[in-house]
Design a protein around this motif. Structure first.
Motif, PDB file in Angstrom:
ATOM      1  N   GLU A 144       0.724  -0.770  -0.240  1.00  0.00           N
ATOM      2  CA  GLU A 144       0.034  -0.329  -0.139  1.00  0.00           C
ATOM      3  C   GLU A 144       0.852   1.744   0.114  1.00  0.00           C
ATOM      4  O   GLU A 144       0.585   2.188  -0.939  1.00  0.00           O
ATOM      5  CB  GLU A 144      -1.225   0.050   1.085  1.00  0.00           C
ATOM      6  N   GLU A 145       2.414   1.107   0.723  1.00  0.00           N
ATOM      7  CA  GLU A 145       2.734   2.519   0.819  1.00  0.00           C
ATOM      8  C   GLU A 145       3.786   2.404  -0.538  1.00  0.00           C
ATOM      9  O   GLU A 145       3.781   3.564  -1.242  1.00  0.00           O
ATOM     10  CB  GLU A 145       4.282   1.716   2.290  1.00  0.00           C
ATOM     11  N   ALA A 146       3.809   1.385  -1.419  1.00  0.00           N
ATOM     12  CA  ALA A 146       4.673   1.487  -2.484  1.00  0.00           C
ATOM     13  C   ALA A 146       3.451   2.339  -3.065  1.00  0.00           C
ATOM     14  O   ALA A 146       4.097   3.155  -4.176  1.00  0.00           O
ATOM     15  CB  ALA A 146       5.005   0.357  -3.067  1.00  0.00           C
ATOM     16  N   LEU A 147       2.344   1.827  -3.145  1.00  0.00           N
ATOM     17  CA  LEU A 147       1.418   1.981  -4.281  1.00  0.00           C
ATOM     18  C   LEU A 147       0.817   3.483  -4.507  1.00  0.00           C
ATOM     19  O   LEU A 147       1.332   4.559  -5.136  1.00  0.00           O
ATOM     20  CB  LEU A 147       0.213   1.493  -4.603  1.00  0.00           C
ATOM     21  N   GLU A 148       1.499   4.048  -3.113  1.00  0.00           N
ATOM     22  CA  GLU A 148       0.611   5.254  -2.368  1.00  0.00           C
ATOM     23  C   GLU A 148       2.112   6.096  -3.307  1.00  0.00           C
ATOM     24  O   GLU A 148       2.241   7.487  -3.891  1.00  0.00           O
ATOM     25  CB  GLU A 148       0.660   5.980  -1.270  1.00  0.00           C
ATOM     26  N   ARG A 149       3.496   5.780  -3.879  1.00  0.00           N
ATOM     27  CA  ARG A 149       4.635   6.131  -3.942  1.00  0.00           C
ATOM     28  C   ARG A 149       4.224   6.109  -5.601  1.00  0.00           C
ATOM     29  O   ARG A 149       5.100   7.433  -5.952  1.00  0.00           O
ATOM     30  CB  ARG A 149       5.660   5.479  -3.125  1.00  0.00           C
ATOM     31  N   ILE A 150       4.301   4.991  -5.951  1.00  0.00           N
ATOM     32  CA  ILE A 150       4.100   4.916  -7.483  1.00  0.00           C
ATOM     33  C   ILE A 150       2.775   6.052  -8.085  1.00  0.00           C
ATOM     34  O   ILE A 150       3.097   6.734  -8.846  1.00  0.00           O
ATOM     35  CB  ILE A 150       3.605   3.632  -7.729  1.00  0.00           C
ATOM     36  N   ASN A 151       2.098   6.338  -7.032  1.00  0.00           N
ATOM     37  CA  ASN A 151       0.679   7.081  -7.672  1.00  0.00           C
ATOM     38  C   ASN A 151       1.661   8.423  -7.605  1.00  0.00           C
ATOM     39  O   ASN A 151       1.338   9.546  -8.390  1.00  0.00           O
ATOM     40  CB  ASN A 151      -0.500   6.810  -6.787  1.00  0.00           C
ATOM     41  N   ARG A 152       2.308   8.705  -6.882  1.00  0.00           N
ATOM     42  CA  ARG A 152       2.788  10.478  -6.159  1.00  0.00           C
ATOM     43  C   ARG A 152       3.893  10.814  -8.198  1.00  0.00           C
ATOM     44  O   ARG A 152       3.855  11.556  -8.233  1.00  0.00           O
ATOM     45  CB  ARG A 152       3.186  10.712  -5.298  1.00  0.00           C
ATOM     46  N   PHE A 153       4.642   8.876  -8.110  1.00  0.00           N
ATOM     47  CA  PHE A 153       5.522   9.754  -9.208  1.00  0.00           C
ATOM     48  C   PHE A 153       4.966   9.751 -10.778  1.00  0.00           C
ATOM     49  O   PHE A 153       4.884  10.368 -11.235  1.00  0.00           O
ATOM     50  CB  PHE A 153       6.178   8.281  -9.320  1.00  0.00           C
ATOM     51  N   VAL A 154       3.501   8.481 -10.589  1.00  0.00           N
ATOM     52  CA  VAL A 154       3.279   8.602 -12.378  1.00  0.00           C
ATOM     53  C   VAL A 154       2.651  10.165 -12.477  1.00  0.00           C
ATOM     54  O   VAL A 154       2.346  11.067 -13.777  1.00  0.00           O
ATOM     55  CB  VAL A 154       2.097   7.987 -11.922  1.00  0.00           C
ATOM     56  N   HIS A 155       1.767  10.457 -11.020  1.00  0.00           N
ATOM     57  CA  HIS A 155       0.761  11.908 -11.838  1.00  0.00           C
ATOM     58  C   HIS A 155       2.084  13.354 -11.138  1.00  0.00           C
ATOM     59  O   HIS A 155       1.732  14.499 -12.155  1.00  0.00           O
ATOM     60  CB  HIS A 155      -0.097  11.534 -10.319  1.00  0.00           C
ATOM     61  N   ARG A 156       3.443  13.320 -11.318  1.00  0.00           N
ATOM     62  CA  ARG A 156       4.442  14.173 -11.296  1.00  0.00           C
ATOM     63  C   ARG A 156       4.648  14.526 -12.785  1.00  0.00           C
ATOM     64  O   ARG A 156       5.080  15.236 -13.175  1.00  0.00           O
ATOM     65  CB  ARG A 156       5.423  13.956 -10.318  1.00  0.00           C
ATOM     66  N   LEU A 157       4.996  13.125 -13.176  1.00  0.00           N
ATOM     67  CA  LEU A 157       5.823  13.019 -14.415  1.00  0.00           C
ATOM     68  C   LEU A 157       4.108  13.949 -16.026  1.00  0.00           C
ATOM     69  O   LEU A 157       4.904  14.373 -16.389  1.00  0.00           O
ATOM     70  CB  LEU A 157       4.509  11.995 -15.051  1.00  0.00           C
TER      71      LEU A 157
END
Length: 393
Positions: free
Chosen positions: A380-393
């Protein structure tokens, strides 16, 4: 006095060794060593500890002094239990005396299978993408891999229509790997029936790696040699690492007609001698009492799988639903990044480790492999970080 040659010692390397690439998975594993706060979805290893009764059986064997070599084929009791296990689950039976060989993990089983049946001038059809050891194993057998491009459009299934254009007189064998690493794909029975007919029509040997056979979700695994006419032309690879959380014990097996097993045993005999004795006793206990633990672990993997698939799709990374193993293989092309760029930037910016899809073959480009054999909290923590990463792109 002889002159010392200070040139690089790499000049002594064989051409075969030069052709083998280093593991792309281990490269990313090494990158995170010692880095604080990293969440790894990289290395495909269960996060569960080997169940207590299995561990205790290995310890007990040492205390009782079972510390000598076993038969080259492995402990007969283990082979007998495996024979019964495969017969009960899949309806395919092997003679424990002559058709089953215990190996040091499935990695050794793959190696000796390739070296026993392949040689210079031979070709083997290999799924692309697939496990990173397949191509090196073929190269070490002095044969040539013929990559079969697979795609998410067809849920990474290996179909006859993909194989037919790649046939040549030199093609001797077909390598199957389902449930699949890295994609999580599972072959439906009707497609396996077509592959069986194809193998028979073209007189191909089949090497079927079924290490993830117990880890399927909502579908039944079909053991390839159980298909009509396939037992006599199939080398079945399996093991204990994934289903029983026994990666470090290094116990695998290979099942095949006696003549093939005899050839593989000779290679095994001169390179390994026998699989670790204590580990074989642990594997015996796994077959005797491990089933409830397999069910518990599979249920937990299934729970994590559903969260990963739904969340990655919501994030905007199209992810087909894997029906086996413990990996997801999302499409990262919407980000505009290559697989390697995506993985490196995700690691640097969010400290999440994934594996670029192209390390599993050219057709893996545009995807990354993420392993859900880690805790739900970490996922769940990894998915939150991936979400932040993708949306910053």
């Amino acid at each position: 006095m002889a002159t010392v040659d200070h040139r690089s010692v790499s000049r002594f390397l064989s051409e075969r060794a030069r052709r083998i690439p280093p593991s792309g998975i281990r490269r990313f594993f090494d990158l995170i060593s010692g880095v604080e706060g990293v969440i790894s979805l990289g290395v495909g290893e269960p996060d569960f500890v080997t169940p207590d009764p299995i561990r205790e059986a290995g310890i007990r064997s040492i205390r009782e002094g079972h510390t000598s070599y076993t038969s080259n084929y492995g402990l007969l009791e283990l082979r007998e239990l495996l024979s019964e296990h495969l017969a009960a689950r899949y309806g395919v039976r092997y003679d424990p005396h002559s058709e089953i060989l215990i190996t040091v993990g499935v990695s050794e089983a793959l190696d000796i299978a390739c070296r026993a049946v392949l040689g210079r001038g031979d070709r083997i059809l290999v799924p692309d993408p697939s496990y990173v050891a397949y191509v090196p194993a073929v190269v070490m057998a002095d044969a040539e891999p013929v990559m079969v491009p697979l795609s998410q459009r067809y849920e990474f299934e290996m179909r006859v229509e993909f194989l037919e254009p790649l046939l040549s007189p030199e093609v001797k064998a077909l390598l199957l790997a389902y449930p699949n690493n890295p994609t999580g794909a599972v072959m439906p029975r009707h497609e396996l029936e077509k592959l069986a007919a194809f193998a028979e029509e073209h007189d191909l040997l089949v090497i079927s790696d079924e290490i993830y056979d117990r880890l399927t979700y909502g579908v039944e695994h079909t053991c390839f040699p159980s298909m009509p006419g396939m037992r006599e032309r199939t080398i079945l690879l399996g093991g204990f690492s994934k289903s029983y959380a026994m990666t470090g014990w290094r116990v695998g097996y290979v099942c095949a007609p006696a003549d093939l097993i005899e050839a593989m045993m000779k290679i095994h005999q001169y390179t390994i001698m026998s699989a670790p004795t204590a580990a074989q006793y642990a594997a015996i206990e796994a077959l005797k009492s491990g089933e409830p633990y397999v069910q518990q672990m599979r249920a937990e993997y299934d729970r994590r799988r559903k969260v990963m698939v739904s969340s990655l799709n919501e994030i905007g990374l199209p992810t087909f639903e894997p029906k086996g193993a413990f990996y997801v293989f999302p499409d990262i092309t919407p980000t505009g990044l290559s697989s390697i760029e995506f993985v490196e930037q995700l690691l640097l910016q969010q400290k999440v480790v994934a594996v670029p899809g192209d390390v599993f073959g050219p057709s893996g480009e545009g995807h990354v492999r993420m392993c859900y054999a880690t805790s739900m909290e970490q996922i769940e923590e990894a998915l939150e970080r991936i979400n932040r990463f993708v949306h910053r792109l």
